[in-house]
Design an enzyme around this catalytic site. Structure first.
Site, PDB file in Angstrom:
ATOM      1  NE  ARG A 221      24.188 -11.235 -74.931  1.00  0.00           N
ATOM      2  CZ  ARG A 221      25.098 -10.590 -75.193  1.00  0.00           C
ATOM      3  NH1 ARG A 221      25.147  -9.506 -75.952  1.00  0.00           N
ATOM      4  NH2 ARG A 221      26.112 -10.566 -74.427  1.00  0.00           N
TER       5      ARG A 221
ATOM      6  CB  THR B 286      27.226  -8.066 -69.766  1.00  0.00           C
ATOM      7  OG1 THR B 286      26.639  -8.306 -70.596  1.00  0.00           O
ATOM      8  CG2 THR B 286      27.076  -8.609 -68.395  1.00  0.00           C
TER       9      THR B 286
ATOM     10  CG  ASP C 296      29.904 -12.984 -66.480  1.00  0.00           C
ATOM     11  OD1 ASP C 296      28.918 -14.181 -66.958  1.00  0.00           O
ATOM     12  OD2 ASP C 296      29.178 -11.324 -67.979  1.00  0.00           O
TER      13      ASP C 296
ATOM     14  CE  LYS D 115      23.172 -11.239 -70.108  1.00  0.00           C
ATOM     15  NZ  LYS D 115      24.484 -12.123 -70.485  1.00  0.00           N
TER      16      LYS D 115
HETATM   17  O1  PRP Z   1      30.549  -8.298 -72.859  1.00  0.00           O
HETATM   18  P1  PRP Z   1      29.135  -8.469 -73.224  1.00  0.00           P
HETATM   19  O2  PRP Z   1      29.055  -8.219 -74.374  1.00  0.00           O
HETATM   20  O3  PRP Z   1      27.834  -7.942 -72.553  1.00  0.00           O
HETATM   21  O4  PRP Z   1      29.313 -10.341 -73.185  1.00  0.00           O
HETATM   22  C1  PRP Z   1      29.536 -11.026 -71.813  1.00  0.00           C
HETATM   23  C2  PRP Z   1      28.485 -11.910 -71.792  1.00  0.00           C
HETATM   24  O5  PRP Z   1      28.306 -12.197 -72.534  1.00  0.00           O
HETATM   25  C3  PRP Z   1      27.711 -13.736 -72.205  1.00  0.00           C
HETATM   26  O6  PRP Z   1      26.357 -14.184 -72.252  1.00  0.00           O
HETATM   27  P2  PRP Z   1      25.472 -14.272 -73.018  1.00  0.00           P
HETATM   28  O7  PRP Z   1      24.985 -12.602 -73.098  1.00  0.00           O
HETATM   29  O8  PRP Z   1      26.220 -14.611 -74.059  1.00  0.00           O
HETATM   30  O9  PRP Z   1      25.170 -15.404 -72.923  1.00  0.00           O
HETATM   31  P3  PRP Z   1      23.650 -16.029 -73.953  1.00  0.00           P
HETATM   32  O10 PRP Z   1      24.755 -16.954 -74.097  1.00  0.00           O
HETATM   33  O11 PRP Z   1      22.996 -17.322 -72.456  1.00  0.00           O
HETATM   34  O12 PRP Z   1      23.683 -15.131 -74.845  1.00  0.00           O
HETATM   35  C4  PRP Z   1      28.806 -13.501 -71.144  1.00  0.00           C
HETATM   36  O13 PRP Z   1      28.223 -14.861 -70.281  1.00  0.00           O
HETATM   37  C5  PRP Z   1      28.198 -12.212 -70.319  1.00  0.00           C
HETATM   38  O14 PRP Z   1      27.850 -12.607 -69.234  1.00  0.00           O
END
Ligand code: PRP
Length: 296
Positions: free
Chosen positions: A193, A226, A218, A191
């Protein structure tokens, strides 16, 4: 009675579940809001030596002030050992100064909690660059449990033979744990972001998803992007169904609708955050963690 669980009236059921599992009493903290928005809190007047405050810290800002008032008051009323049970622990994601001038919220909030409590127990805190909860929240007893075994059991009973999929590298720990427990096939996506509501996901190379019943696993669902994006890719690749299991049901407004539109079927969560998707309680695990602290 030498231990008491204190809670607010919006988490009565969850705190009572914990108290029952731990075999201790529980009592509510009375809360009144003055016309000027200030808070008036009232605890039981005589407290035992050990007090446990149950407070899940989603939508945390006012709750942190409440914790300050409660912890200081509990100390004045006789508590000598204070434990915070926060099934969801806030402000753990900002663990570094990514651009100059940013508050490193994890450190500030962690030190704040450590100044109030002797022990902190939480579930799946979102820690990245620190290796343990004690680094983020420097208390004598810092315990981080995981919701993954409970979610794994839930998936095994609802979707035996499912293909488990983690949406990002971080989720590998939970997916691997769940797969080891029940022998699920599994995979982990990549992933990237790009923003609060903008993620790009790549399915694991060579993983056959056609015709499979897939469950996404998750720690947190917040905006839902996500899980929604992962579901779109899986269904486009021929998955028979996509369900989702998360420890923390943060679900911002519109998140569930977004996931449903993307084709996610069932959504299961633990009761770390109260939500209609709650399907399993972490109370027995929290109670077991409390016992390890009280045995010291
Ligand atoms: O529902 P969402 O708004 O998509 O958020 C959920 C996601 O966010 C977090 O990871 P994150 O992407 O923050 O990982 P990071 O801390 O490595 O950026 C978490 O582990 C999920 O995968």
């Amino acid at each position: 009675m030498n231990t008491l669980v204190l809670h607010f009236d919006d988490e009565t059921q969850e705190a009572e579940r914990l108290a029952r599992a731990a075999g201790v009493e529980c009592a509510v903290i009375e809360r009144h809001r003055f016309p000027d928005d200030e808070l008036h809190l009232r605890l039981p007047a005589n407290l035992p030596a050990r007090v446990i405050i149950y407070r899940s810290l989603h939508r945390p800002n006012e709750k942190l002030l409440e914790l300050l008032l409660v912890a200081r008051t509990a100390g004045r009323l006789g508590a000598q050992h204070l434990t915070l049970v926060a099934p969801y622990l806030a402000y753990m994601r900002q663990d570094a100064e990514f651009t100059p001038g940013e508050a490193i919220s994890q450190r500030v909030v962690g030190e704040f909690l450590a100044g109030l409590f002797d022990a902190v127990i939480t579930v799946d805190p979102h820690l990245h660059r620190v290796s343990s909860l004690a680094e983020a929240v420097p208390v004598a007893h810092a315990l981080a449990l995981s919701g993954a075994p409970l979610l794994a059991d839930l998936v095994a009973s609802h979707r035996p033979g499912a293909l488990l999929l983690g949406p990002d590298a971080e989720s590998a720990q939970w997916v691997e744990l769940a797969a080891a427990r029940h022998g699920f096939d599994f995979g982990v996506c990549r992933k990237t972001r790009h923003g609060d509501r903008d993620v790009a996901i790549v399915l694991p190379e060579g993983l056959a998803v056609a015709g499979r019943s897939v469950v996404l696993l998750d720690d947190v669902a917040s905006s839902g992007h996500t899980l929604a994006q992962a579901a779109r890719l899986l269904l486009a690749a021929g998955a028979a169904s996509v369900d989702a299991a998360v420890t923390h049901a943060l679900f911002a407004p519109g998140a569930l609708a977004l996931m449903k539109d993307a084709g996610v079927g069932e959504v299961w969560s633990t009761d770390c955050i109260i939500h209609p998707s709650n399907a399993v309680s972490v109370a027995p695990e929290l109670a077991a963690a409390l016992r390890t602290i009280t045995s010291h």
